[in-house]
Design an enzyme around this catalytic site. Structure first.
Site, PDB file in Angstrom:
ATOM      1  CE  LYS A  13     -28.457-105.951 -28.182  1.00  0.00           C
ATOM      2  NZ  LYS A  13     -27.578-106.820 -28.958  1.00  0.00           N
ATOM      3  NE  ARG A  88     -23.948-100.161 -28.774  1.00  0.00           N
ATOM      4  CZ  ARG A  88     -24.232-101.277 -29.429  1.00  0.00           C
ATOM      5  NH1 ARG A  88     -23.517-102.345 -29.250  1.00  0.00           N
ATOM      6  NH2 ARG A  88     -25.234-101.321 -30.277  1.00  0.00           N
ATOM      7  NE  ARG A 127     -28.151-108.265 -38.110  1.00  0.00           N
ATOM      8  CZ  ARG A 127     -27.755-107.659 -36.996  1.00  0.00           C
ATOM      9  NH1 ARG A 127     -28.598-107.496 -36.002  1.00  0.00           N
ATOM     10  NH2 ARG A 127     -26.522-107.229 -36.875  1.00  0.00           N
ATOM     11  NE  ARG A 133     -27.942-104.522 -39.875  1.00  0.00           N
ATOM     12  CZ  ARG A 133     -28.166-104.524 -38.575  1.00  0.00           C
ATOM     13  NH1 ARG A 133     -29.322-104.958 -38.100  1.00  0.00           N
ATOM     14  NH2 ARG A 133     -27.242-104.092 -37.749  1.00  0.00           N
ATOM     15  NE  ARG A 144     -21.963-105.117 -35.096  1.00  0.00           N
ATOM     16  CZ  ARG A 144     -22.067-105.487 -36.374  1.00  0.00           C
ATOM     17  NH1 ARG A 144     -21.352-104.877 -37.306  1.00  0.00           N
ATOM     18  NH2 ARG A 144     -22.874-106.460 -36.733  1.00  0.00           N
TER      19      ARG A 144
END
Length: 186
Positions: A13, A88, A127, A133, A144
């Site tokens: 996204k 969401r 990622r 992260r 998630r």
């Protein structure tokens, strides 16, 4: 043009929102980026957000809605925007509808990017390694994705019933995905 870009974490996204932003010359607004900026800079908002993200939880609606409304009211969003990571859940859809009505900004389209769960897991693990992260642990990723499937994926039906949904395969060359989206939006 006023767009939502939706899909599970890791579907691309943010990457696609940035490309669409350049193409349509409108800002890409990512609630996740706003949250991460505030966490990195140790703001009060950042501390509130981090308490949730460290546990793999979503930031509460009231806080998120306030941030989105404030951002959409800024001058650079007057001629259009791309929202990434919001709404969401059903409550946020209603909050966004009310915001847009109040701001006089009708929503044009909702782009839904899709990819298989195994692809999403691979992308997010990569990622996590590249960006370091802390919120991309395997447990947080699973949580998630499950939350997306339960709370956010059903929103696509809402936008489809309104005639605003554009579904795009989020797997393949980044530029090819972007070209498919732009073609469907035009």
């Amino acid at each position: 043009m006023r767009l939502l870009i939706m899909g599970p974490q890791g579907v691309g996204k943010g990457t696609q929102a940035a490309l669409l932003s350049k193409h349509f010359d409108i800002p890409a607004i990512s609630t996740g980026d706003i949250f991460r900026y505030n966490i990195k800079n140790g703001t009060e908002l950042g501390k509130q957000v981090q308490a949730y993200t460290d546990k793999g939880e979503l930031v509460p609606d009231a806080l998120t809605n306030s941030i989105v409304k404030d951002r959409l009211a800024k001058d650079d969003a007057k001629n259009g925007w791309i929202l990434d990571g919001y709404p969401r859940n059903v409550a946020q859809v209603h909050a966004l509808d009310a915001m847009l009505e109040e701001l006089g900004m009708p929503l044009d389209s909702v782009v839904a990017l899709e990819a298989e769960r195994s692809v999403l897991m691979q992308r997010m693990q990569k990622r996590a390694e590249q960006e370091g992260r802390a919120d991309d642990t395997p447990e947080a990723i699973e949580k998630r994705l499950a939350t997306y499937e339960q709370e956010t994926a059903p929103l696509l039906d809402v936008y489809e019933s309104r005639g605003q949904l554009v579904v795009v395969n989020g797997v393949g060359d980044v530029d090819d995905i972007s070209a498919r989206m732009i073609q469907q939006l035009n």
